[in-house]
Design a protein around this motif. Sequence first.
Motif, mmCIF file in Angstrom:
data_model
loop_
_atom_site.group_PDB
_atom_site.id
_atom_site.type_symbol
_atom_site.label_atom_id
_atom_site.label_comp_id
_atom_site.label_asym_id
_atom_site.label_seq_id
_atom_site.Cartn_x
_atom_site.Cartn_y
_atom_site.Cartn_z
ATOM 1 N N ASP A 36 0.818 -1.216 0.000
ATOM 2 C CA ASP A 36 0.000 0.000 0.000
ATOM 3 C C ASP A 36 0.856 1.272 0.000
ATOM 4 O OD1 ASP A 36 1.080 -0.295 2.514
ATOM 5 O OD2 ASP A 36 -0.800 0.043 3.603
ATOM 6 N N GLN A 37 2.121 1.163 -0.421
ATOM 7 C CA GLN A 37 3.039 2.307 -0.307
ATOM 8 C C GLN A 37 3.426 2.949 -1.639
ATOM 9 O OE1 GLN A 37 6.157 0.288 1.883
ATOM 10 N NE2 GLN A 37 5.479 1.116 3.844
ATOM 11 N N ALA A 38 2.915 2.453 -2.761
ATOM 12 C CA ALA A 38 3.345 2.954 -4.073
ATOM 13 C C ALA A 38 3.162 4.464 -4.195
ATOM 14 C CB ALA A 38 2.592 2.228 -5.188
ATOM 15 N N GLN A 39 1.985 4.949 -3.775
ATOM 16 C CA GLN A 39 1.697 6.378 -3.908
ATOM 17 C C GLN A 39 2.659 7.212 -3.067
ATOM 18 O OE1 GLN A 39 -2.485 7.082 -3.497
ATOM 19 N NE2 GLN A 39 -2.346 9.253 -4.017
ATOM 20 N N ALA A 40 2.926 6.765 -1.842
ATOM 21 C CA ALA A 40 3.828 7.503 -0.950
ATOM 22 C C ALA A 40 5.256 7.513 -1.497
ATOM 23 C CB ALA A 40 3.803 6.877 0.449
ATOM 24 N N VAL A 41 5.708 6.382 -2.044
ATOM 25 C CA VAL A 41 7.074 6.311 -2.589
ATOM 26 C C VAL A 41 7.179 7.156 -3.854
ATOM 27 C CG1 VAL A 41 8.869 4.773 -3.481
ATOM 28 C CG2 VAL A 41 7.473 4.055 -1.532
ATOM 29 N N GLN A 42 6.141 7.145 -4.685
ATOM 30 C CA GLN A 42 6.136 8.020 -5.864
ATOM 31 C C GLN A 42 6.267 9.480 -5.452
ATOM 32 O OE1 GLN A 42 3.070 7.562 -8.783
ATOM 33 N NE2 GLN A 42 3.372 5.358 -9.042
ATOM 34 N N ALA A 43 5.534 9.866 -4.408
ATOM 35 C CA ALA A 43 5.588 11.254 -3.932
ATOM 36 C C ALA A 43 6.998 11.628 -3.460
ATOM 37 C CB ALA A 43 4.573 11.461 -2.808
ATOM 38 N N LEU A 44 7.663 10.694 -2.770
ATOM 39 C CA LEU A 44 9.030 10.947 -2.306
ATOM 40 C C LEU A 44 9.979 11.148 -3.489
ATOM 41 C CD1 LEU A 44 9.310 8.291 0.568
ATOM 42 C CD2 LEU A 44 9.258 10.780 0.856
ATOM 43 N N LEU A 45 9.829 10.346 -4.522
ATOM 44 C CA LEU A 45 10.698 10.455 -5.699
ATOM 45 C C LEU A 45 10.446 11.757 -6.454
ATOM 46 C CD1 LEU A 45 10.487 6.760 -6.969
ATOM 47 C CD2 LEU A 45 12.513 7.889 -6.059
ATOM 48 N N PHE A 46 9.182 12.110 -6.635
ATOM 49 C CA PHE A 46 8.855 13.381 -7.300
ATOM 50 C C PHE A 46 9.434 14.560 -6.524
ATOM 51 C CE2 PHE A 46 5.139 11.322 -9.602
ATOM 52 C CZ PHE A 46 5.601 11.620 -10.875
ATOM 53 N N ALA A 47 9.261 14.530 -5.204
ATOM 54 C CA ALA A 47 9.744 15.635 -4.359
ATOM 55 C C ALA A 47 11.258 15.786 -4.420
ATOM 56 C CB ALA A 47 9.288 15.413 -2.912
ATOM 57 N N GLN A 48 11.963 14.685 -4.652
ATOM 58 C CA GLN A 48 13.424 14.714 -4.716
ATOM 59 C C GLN A 48 13.924 15.163 -6.094
ATOM 60 O OE1 GLN A 48 15.284 13.922 -1.879
ATOM 61 N NE2 GLN A 48 17.036 14.698 -3.026
ATOM 62 N N GLY A 49 13.013 15.224 -7.076
ATOM 63 C CA GLY A 49 13.405 15.691 -8.401
ATOM 64 C C GLY A 49 13.531 14.606 -9.457
ATOM 65 N N PHE A 50 13.101 13.378 -9.142
ATOM 66 C CA PHE A 50 13.152 12.294 -10.124
ATOM 67 C C PHE A 50 12.073 12.495 -11.190
ATOM 68 C CE2 PHE A 50 15.587 10.350 -6.768
ATOM 69 C CZ PHE A 50 16.467 9.500 -7.431
ATOM 70 N N THR A 51 12.347 11.962 -12.381
ATOM 71 C CA THR A 51 11.375 12.019 -13.472
ATOM 72 C C THR A 51 10.993 10.577 -13.849
ATOM 73 O OG1 THR A 51 13.111 12.000 -15.152
ATOM 74 C CG2 THR A 51 12.376 14.151 -14.358
#
Length: 283
Positions: free
Chosen positions: A242-257
């Motif tokens: 159930d963590q996909a959305q949270a991990v995606q948010a962390l990656l976006f916030a760090q600047g990943f594309t």
Amino acid sequence: MNCSAPTLAQALNQAHTLGLERIDAQLLLLHAVARPDAGRAWLLAHDTDAMDEAAHAQFLALCQRRVAGEPVAYLTGRKEFYGLPLQVDARVLDPRPDTETLVDWALEVVAPLAAPRVVDLGTGSGAIALALQSQRADAKVLAVDASADALAVAQANAQRLGFPVLFQRGDWLQGVDGVFDAIVSNPPYIASADPHLAALTHEPLQALASGADGLEDIRTIVAQAPAHLRPGGWLLLEHGYDQAQAVQALLFAQGFTQVQSRNDLAGIARCTGGQWPVAQTVK
């Protein structure tokens, strides 16, 4: 039935009566009769063979331990992962088939590259690093773990399989030199108060739990990764169901594309990754 010399088929029925899954009972029986590589078809062909007393006693003891929750891989000392026979024990997590999704994705992102540099963080038994090396002989693979015990298991697997994976003891990327084409990790991701941990007492807790929300280690890796990725390199992470959305948010916030998730064998989003951007040239 003659208790002193049951047949293989009778022994499997005993295991079923104890409540074991058929596949678990078959693997334990192959181990007890010292035929771990024979396969389940061999059991069918030999189902009327009699077991000797010592093997039968060992099999029943293994069945009792399995019923108590001990993983089959720990009981037999082996687990196949990505077609590789790994030796495992209670010093490392029992590698899950679902983690092969992460290996597939990593192989995909480095496919166009010659001699890609890849690091596997929290390598445990070495499953991910060794699977990658087995498919890409030209890759330079580094496996990192904070546990000296885990590294000992992983290094023994690499030596036995003859793979040139390099190993380093460390806390995620701290102290790791250089940049990589891919950073992959199956880190701890269970919340420390999660009731499911009670059923996992046979596996090392430090490889399972990660803070109040289960994302503590993933946050650390996401924060450390940019300094260790070449432009265009990928960070790929396994996480909870159930963590996909949270991990995606962390990656976006760090600047990943190119942030996206991949499904495991059950169709659940269990791996999430992103690409470190290539610097744009100013016109």
